[in-house]
Motif scaffolding. Structure first.
Motif, PDB file in Angstrom:
ATOM      1  N   UNK A 266      38.132  36.441  28.050  1.00  0.00           N
ATOM      2  CA  UNK A 266      37.974  35.426  27.006  1.00  0.00           C
ATOM      3  C   UNK A 266      36.714  34.603  27.214  1.00  0.00           C
ATOM      4  N   UNK A 267      36.434  34.257  28.464  1.00  0.00           N
ATOM      5  CA  UNK A 267      35.267  33.417  28.714  1.00  0.00           C
ATOM      6  C   UNK A 267      33.966  34.147  28.383  1.00  0.00           C
ATOM      7  N   UNK A 268      33.999  35.470  28.460  1.00  0.00           N
ATOM      8  CA  UNK A 268      32.808  36.237  28.108  1.00  0.00           C
ATOM      9  C   UNK A 268      32.585  36.249  26.606  1.00  0.00           C
ATOM     10  N   UNK A 269      33.703  36.201  25.848  1.00  0.00           N
ATOM     11  CA  UNK A 269      33.605  36.240  24.394  1.00  0.00           C
ATOM     12  C   UNK A 269      33.352  34.851  23.815  1.00  0.00           C
ATOM     13  N   UNK A 270      34.057  33.866  24.373  1.00  0.00           N
ATOM     14  CA  UNK A 270      34.078  32.544  23.752  1.00  0.00           C
ATOM     15  C   UNK A 270      33.185  31.515  24.431  1.00  0.00           C
ATOM     16  N   UNK A 271      32.316  31.949  25.317  1.00  0.00           N
ATOM     17  CA  UNK A 271      31.427  30.998  25.981  1.00  0.00           C
ATOM     18  C   UNK A 271      30.497  30.348  24.957  1.00  0.00           C
ATOM     19  N   UNK A 272      30.196  29.064  25.184  1.00  0.00           N
ATOM     20  CA  UNK A 272      29.304  28.306  24.304  1.00  0.00           C
ATOM     21  C   UNK A 272      29.824  28.205  22.864  1.00  0.00           C
ATOM     22  N   UNK A 277      35.459  27.220  16.574  1.00  0.00           N
ATOM     23  CA  UNK A 277      34.820  28.535  16.546  1.00  0.00           C
ATOM     24  C   UNK A 277      35.657  29.573  17.298  1.00  0.00           C
ATOM     25  N   UNK A 278      36.282  29.140  18.373  1.00  0.00           N
ATOM     26  CA  UNK A 278      37.146  30.054  19.134  1.00  0.00           C
ATOM     27  C   UNK A 278      38.333  30.479  18.283  1.00  0.00           C
ATOM     28  N   UNK A 279      38.951  29.518  17.577  1.00  0.00           N
ATOM     29  CA  UNK A 279      40.090  29.852  16.722  1.00  0.00           C
ATOM     30  C   UNK A 279      39.667  30.829  15.615  1.00  0.00           C
ATOM     31  N   UNK A 285      39.111  38.614  15.309  1.00  0.00           N
ATOM     32  CA  UNK A 285      39.438  39.772  16.152  1.00  0.00           C
ATOM     33  C   UNK A 285      40.795  40.355  15.782  1.00  0.00           C
ATOM     34  N   UNK A 286      41.759  39.453  15.485  1.00  0.00           N
ATOM     35  CA  UNK A 286      43.066  39.936  15.054  1.00  0.00           C
ATOM     36  C   UNK A 286      42.964  40.685  13.722  1.00  0.00           C
TER      37      UNK A 286
END
Length: 323
Positions: A266-272, A277-279, A285-286
């Motif tokens: 997750x941290x690789x995808x959602x960094x910064x 934006x994460x939601x 992705x879903x």
């Protein structure tokens, strides 16, 4: 690899063609079953290596709308056909003729000419074996493997087939020479016939080996070396959470199809990214997962034979600013 394999095959075809004619002449002059076995052996090798060359040429065709991954497996197919040719032409016919000669107690007329032909065959087939051996060693060095390891693991059946066939041809000449010499010394046709049977069985063993070697690559064999490389690299990547599966298929000696499913951290995808934006990213992705599943279901429902589906989504192209 293909150029070296082609050179080895063409050398073997040229050499075996000359030797085949010489051996049949020797058989016509002597009536030796062992020499006939060697003549048929060389004829089978010539036909086989012509099929190997055909497989090489056809396997180099580019991918098209009917064969999306190219024609690489043609090389394995024609090598398998050549193995069948060796078995029936070389093994079955030779053994049957030798048994018939033994039953008739046919004694060959062995002068110096058949032995001269055997010597000529030693030179020609020995040179062909040397060319194949040099090429095979070159391939093993390029692959970074020892000769023994590459002999077991090679994905290029063409040079291996020529190498083994030439080695068997040289050993067959030794058997023929021994049988003919003993027959000439004792005046008994038994030694000549037994040598012919041994040569036939030798070709049967060669055919079985070649068939088994090429069969495995016609059954969607996985490339374990590529699989291990991919797993090792991805497991060491800090962006990868879990490797779901890695599949591969050997399409040709120079082509492997690799497929994988990987879970990213997750941290690789959602960094910064902000919480909002994460939601949004998670919903995106879903949604991709739902679309992928729906696309797979659509195809499987209409065409249930599609048991393995791998879909890769491409990134939408940026729209022009004036839109």
């Amino acid at each position: 690899m293909s150029n070296g394999s082609t050179r080895a095959v063409l050398t073997a075809v040229a050499g075996n063609s000359m030797v085949t004619v010489a051996k049949f002449i020797g058989f016509a002059l002597s009536g030796s079953s062992a020499l006939l076995a060697e003549a048929v052996h060389s004829l089978a090798d010539t036909a086989n290596q012509a099929l190997l060359y055909l497989g090489l040429r056809r396997s180099q065709r580019e991918a098209d709308t009917s064969h999306h991954f190219g024609y690489g497996q043609e090389r394995y197919f024609w090598n398998l056909v050549s193995a069948v040719t060796i078995f029936f032409l070389g093994c079955v016919y030779t053994v049957m003729h030798a048994v018939e000669q033994l039953q008739d107690e046919h004694t060959p007329e062995l002068t110096w000419i058949p032995f001269l032909i055997i010597g000529f065959a030693f030179i020609v087939e020995g040179y062909s074996f040397f060319v194949a051996l040099v090429e095979f060693r070159r391939q093993s060095r390029e692959a970074g493997k020892t000769f023994r390891t590459y002999f077991v693991e090679t994905r290029d059946p063409t040079t291996l087939a020529v190498l083994i066939e030439d080695a068997v041809a040289v050993f067959g000449l030794i058997l023929a020479l021994a049988g003919m010499a003993l027959a000439a010394y004792t005046g008994s046709a038994i030694f000549d016939g037994v040598a012919a049977i041994c040569i036939g069985l030798l070709m049967g063993g060669l055919a079985w080996f070649l068939a088994a070697t090429n069969r495995k690559y016609l059954l969607n064999r996985s490339d374990d070396e590529v699989n291990n490389v991919a797993i090792r690299l991805w497991q060491a990547d800090d962006k990868v959470q879990h490797i779901e599966r890695v599949n591969s298929i050997v399409l040709s000696p120079d082509d492997t199809l690799l497929m994988a499913e990987i879970e990213l951290r997750e941290e690789a995808i959602f960094s910064n990214m902000s919480d909002e934006e994460i939601r949004q990213a998670i919903r995106f992705m879903r949604k991709l997962g739902e679309i992928r599943h729906a696309l797979e279901e659509d195809v499987s429902r209409i065409a249930p034979v599609t048991r393995h589906i791998f879909i890769e989504f491409t990134t939408p192209k940026d729209k022009p600013d004036n839109e």
